[in-house]
Motif scaffolding. Structure first.
Motif, PDB file in Angstrom:
ATOM      1  N   GLU A 143       0.825  -1.328  -0.125  1.00  0.00           N
ATOM      2  CA  GLU A 143      -0.061  -0.044   0.091  1.00  0.00           C
ATOM      3  C   GLU A 143       0.661   1.212   0.095  1.00  0.00           C
ATOM      4  OE1 GLU A 143      -4.187  -0.779   2.232  1.00  0.00           O
ATOM      5  OE2 GLU A 143      -2.462  -1.423   3.414  1.00  0.00           O
ATOM      6  N   THR A 144       2.127   0.959   0.164  1.00  0.00           N
ATOM      7  CA  THR A 144       3.085   2.296   0.278  1.00  0.00           C
ATOM      8  C   THR A 144       3.784   2.221  -0.942  1.00  0.00           C
ATOM      9  OG1 THR A 144       4.847   1.044   1.302  1.00  0.00           O
ATOM     10  CG2 THR A 144       3.311   2.282   2.893  1.00  0.00           C
ATOM     11  N   SER A 145       4.036   3.745  -1.397  1.00  0.00           N
ATOM     12  CA  SER A 145       4.955   3.814  -2.818  1.00  0.00           C
ATOM     13  C   SER A 145       6.328   3.267  -2.869  1.00  0.00           C
ATOM     14  CB  SER A 145       4.844   5.255  -2.920  1.00  0.00           C
ATOM     15  OG  SER A 145       5.440   6.023  -2.112  1.00  0.00           O
ATOM     16  N   GLY A 146       6.877   3.291  -1.523  1.00  0.00           N
ATOM     17  CA  GLY A 146       8.261   2.805  -1.663  1.00  0.00           C
ATOM     18  C   GLY A 146       8.586   1.442  -1.829  1.00  0.00           C
ATOM     19  N   LEU A 147       7.540   0.637  -1.002  1.00  0.00           N
ATOM     20  CA  LEU A 147       7.413  -0.869  -1.006  1.00  0.00           C
ATOM     21  C   LEU A 147       6.979  -1.404  -2.400  1.00  0.00           C
ATOM     22  CD1 LEU A 147       8.417  -3.308   0.292  1.00  0.00           C
ATOM     23  CD2 LEU A 147       6.164  -3.127   1.652  1.00  0.00           C
ATOM     24  N   ARG A 148       6.273  -0.473  -2.914  1.00  0.00           N
ATOM     25  CA  ARG A 148       5.797  -0.955  -4.373  1.00  0.00           C
ATOM     26  C   ARG A 148       6.815  -1.060  -5.267  1.00  0.00           C
ATOM     27  NH1 ARG A 148       0.806   1.931  -3.161  1.00  0.00           N
ATOM     28  NH2 ARG A 148       1.485   3.661  -4.302  1.00  0.00           N
ATOM     29  N   ARG A 149       7.371  -0.019  -5.012  1.00  0.00           N
ATOM     30  CA  ARG A 149       8.782   0.139  -6.178  1.00  0.00           C
ATOM     31  C   ARG A 149       9.879  -1.030  -5.915  1.00  0.00           C
ATOM     32  NH1 ARG A 149       8.267   5.772  -4.627  1.00  0.00           N
ATOM     33  NH2 ARG A 149       9.770   5.509  -3.281  1.00  0.00           N
ATOM     34  N   MET A 150      10.062  -1.353  -4.659  1.00  0.00           N
ATOM     35  CA  MET A 150      10.810  -2.469  -4.523  1.00  0.00           C
ATOM     36  C   MET A 150      10.267  -3.809  -4.897  1.00  0.00           C
ATOM     37  SD  MET A 150      11.806  -4.229  -0.587  1.00  0.00           S
ATOM     38  CE  MET A 150      12.228  -2.722  -0.075  1.00  0.00           C
ATOM     39  N   LEU A 153      10.773  -3.787  -8.674  1.00  0.00           N
ATOM     40  CA  LEU A 153      11.971  -4.128  -9.288  1.00  0.00           C
ATOM     41  C   LEU A 153      12.233  -5.607  -8.880  1.00  0.00           C
ATOM     42  CD1 LEU A 153      14.881  -3.578  -9.824  1.00  0.00           C
ATOM     43  CD2 LEU A 153      15.215  -2.850  -7.470  1.00  0.00           C
ATOM     44  N   ALA A 154      11.699  -6.343  -7.933  1.00  0.00           N
ATOM     45  CA  ALA A 154      12.109  -7.711  -7.542  1.00  0.00           C
ATOM     46  C   ALA A 154      11.360  -8.487  -8.854  1.00  0.00           C
ATOM     47  CB  ALA A 154      11.349  -8.049  -6.244  1.00  0.00           C
ATOM     48  N   ASP A 155       9.909  -8.003  -9.022  1.00  0.00           N
ATOM     49  CA  ASP A 155       9.593  -8.878 -10.127  1.00  0.00           C
ATOM     50  C   ASP A 155       9.846  -8.783 -11.457  1.00  0.00           C
ATOM     51  OD1 ASP A 155       7.623  -9.601  -7.828  1.00  0.00           O
ATOM     52  OD2 ASP A 155       6.007  -8.167  -8.582  1.00  0.00           O
ATOM     53  N   ALA A 156      10.404  -7.916 -11.712  1.00  0.00           N
ATOM     54  CA  ALA A 156      11.021  -7.623 -12.972  1.00  0.00           C
ATOM     55  C   ALA A 156      12.700  -8.034 -13.045  1.00  0.00           C
ATOM     56  CB  ALA A 156      11.215  -6.130 -13.565  1.00  0.00           C
ATOM     57  N   THR A 157      13.062  -8.670 -12.014  1.00  0.00           N
ATOM     58  CA  THR A 157      14.477  -9.130 -11.879  1.00  0.00           C
ATOM     59  C   THR A 157      14.473 -10.549 -11.448  1.00  0.00           C
ATOM     60  OG1 THR A 157      14.766  -8.012  -9.884  1.00  0.00           O
ATOM     61  CG2 THR A 157      15.798  -6.878 -11.747  1.00  0.00           C
ATOM     62  N   VAL A 158      15.088 -10.903 -10.329  1.00  0.00           N
ATOM     63  CA  VAL A 158      15.350 -12.286 -10.109  1.00  0.00           C
ATOM     64  C   VAL A 158      14.319 -13.044  -9.201  1.00  0.00           C
ATOM     65  CG1 VAL A 158      17.766 -12.067 -10.281  1.00  0.00           C
ATOM     66  CG2 VAL A 158      16.577 -11.796  -7.967  1.00  0.00           C
ATOM     67  N   TRP A 159      13.255 -12.108  -8.629  1.00  0.00           N
ATOM     68  CA  TRP A 159      12.217 -13.149  -7.855  1.00  0.00           C
ATOM     69  C   TRP A 159      11.605 -14.073  -8.346  1.00  0.00           C
ATOM     70  CZ3 TRP A 159      12.167 -11.123  -2.406  1.00  0.00           C
ATOM     71  CH2 TRP A 159      11.070 -11.776  -1.674  1.00  0.00           C
ATOM     72  N   PRO A 160      10.823 -13.823  -9.280  1.00  0.00           N
ATOM     73  CA  PRO A 160      10.180 -15.005  -9.638  1.00  0.00           C
ATOM     74  C   PRO A 160      10.921 -16.289 -10.016  1.00  0.00           C
ATOM     75  CG  PRO A 160       9.512 -12.941 -11.161  1.00  0.00           C
ATOM     76  CD  PRO A 160      10.671 -12.557 -10.265  1.00  0.00           C
ATOM     77  N   THR A 161      12.256 -16.060 -10.629  1.00  0.00           N
ATOM     78  CA  THR A 161      13.268 -17.137 -10.854  1.00  0.00           C
ATOM     79  C   THR A 161      13.616 -18.014  -9.516  1.00  0.00           C
ATOM     80  OG1 THR A 161      13.915 -16.187 -13.022  1.00  0.00           O
ATOM     81  CG2 THR A 161      15.359 -18.034 -11.951  1.00  0.00           C
ATOM     82  N   LEU A 162      13.755 -17.088  -8.643  1.00  0.00           N
ATOM     83  CA  LEU A 162      14.363 -17.672  -7.333  1.00  0.00           C
ATOM     84  C   LEU A 162      13.107 -18.531  -6.277  1.00  0.00           C
ATOM     85  CD1 LEU A 162      16.445 -15.047  -5.987  1.00  0.00           C
ATOM     86  CD2 LEU A 162      17.259 -17.058  -6.955  1.00  0.00           C
ATOM     87  N   PHE A 163      11.715 -18.073  -6.711  1.00  0.00           N
ATOM     88  CA  PHE A 163      10.676 -18.301  -5.797  1.00  0.00           C
ATOM     89  C   PHE A 163       9.573 -18.999  -6.624  1.00  0.00           C
ATOM     90  CE2 PHE A 163      13.029 -15.109  -3.222  1.00  0.00           C
ATOM     91  CZ  PHE A 163      13.020 -15.638  -2.104  1.00  0.00           C
ATOM     92  N   GLY A 164       9.964 -19.865  -7.514  1.00  0.00           N
ATOM     93  CA  GLY A 164       9.102 -20.614  -8.098  1.00  0.00           C
ATOM     94  C   GLY A 164       7.844 -19.921  -8.947  1.00  0.00           C
ATOM     95  N   GLY A 165       8.143 -18.802  -9.719  1.00  0.00           N
ATOM     96  CA  GLY A 165       7.370 -17.958 -10.275  1.00  0.00           C
ATOM     97  C   GLY A 165       6.490 -17.025  -9.628  1.00  0.00           C
TER      98      GLY A 165
END
Length: 218
Positions: A143-150, A153-165
């Motif tokens: 719900e906060t803009s700072g964490l949404r930016r995080m 970034l996570a979803d556009a980089t390594v997070w889906p690969t590391l955590f099963g999609g």
């Protein structure tokens, strides 16, 4: 076969799920399924950490899990469950159930990983009887803009690969409503409650109802 293999993630999740339960997820799981009865479908059962929490009024659980290693662990966990649990291979986008077959559906930390939330939620509505409940425990868009930016970034980089999609920035509550469910209870919170926030920290726990045909025709 419906299987979706993520062997590295599966091994890590088997350990991570235990740590999460110790950090409070076990209590969340207990609250998620409290009061359920009848026939239940659990989608994305993982390694079966939910099974121990089903109340005795549940007559049976069909647990769907596409990841082979996690499914094998779920089969083992089902042997100690307090209610009958059948673990099967399957996908959220094509659930192994008849129309209106189940009294309730449970999704826990899975709608972040499905390729298409709309398709998965449409399937959940299909297999749930009119008036049946969908219980939801998911991490969601912040719900906060700072964490949404995080999260972006996570979803556009390594997070889906590391955590099963997994995708951290999905507005799952909005998707549930858009699919035709009526949310009647929703609690938003940070998990774990203490410590720094990760992209997966914002959580929801709640309940939605599959409307009757008179209320909302499919």
């Amino acid at each position: 076969m419906a299987s979706r293999s993520h062997p590295v993630f599966a091994r890590a999740y088997e350990r991570l799920s235990v740590l999460m339960d110790r950090a409070g997820a076990a209590e969340d799981r207990e609250a998620l399924v409290a009061g359920l009865s009848g026939r239940v479908i659990e989608v994305g059962a993982g390694n079966g950490r939910m099974f121990a929490h089903y109340p005795p009024q549940v007559s049976g659980v069909l647990a769907v899990e596409p990841e082979p290693r996690l499914r094998a662990a779920a089969v083992a966990a089902a042997q100690a469950a307090p209610v009958p649990v059948t673990v099967v291979d399957g996908l959220a986008e094509a659930l192994p159930g008849k129309d209106d077959e189940f009294d309730a559906a449970v999704v826990a930390l899975v709608l972040c990983t499905v390729p298409d939330q709309t398709v998965a939620l449409t399937e959940l509505r299909r297999v749930l009887r009119p008036g049946g409940e969908l219980r939801i425990y998911e991490h969601v868009a912040a719900e906060t803009s700072g964490l949404r930016r995080m999260q972006r970034l996570a979803d556009a980089t390594v997070w889906p690969t590391l955590f099963g999609g997994c995708h951290t920035g999905r507005d799952t509550a909005a998707a549930v409503t858009a699919a035709g469910f009526a949310i009647d209870e929703l609690h938003r919170f940070k998990f774990p409650a203490t410590g720094p926030s990760s992209p997966a920290a914002p959580h929801i726990l709640g309940r939605a109802v599959n409307p009757t045909a008179a209320e909302s025709p499919r």
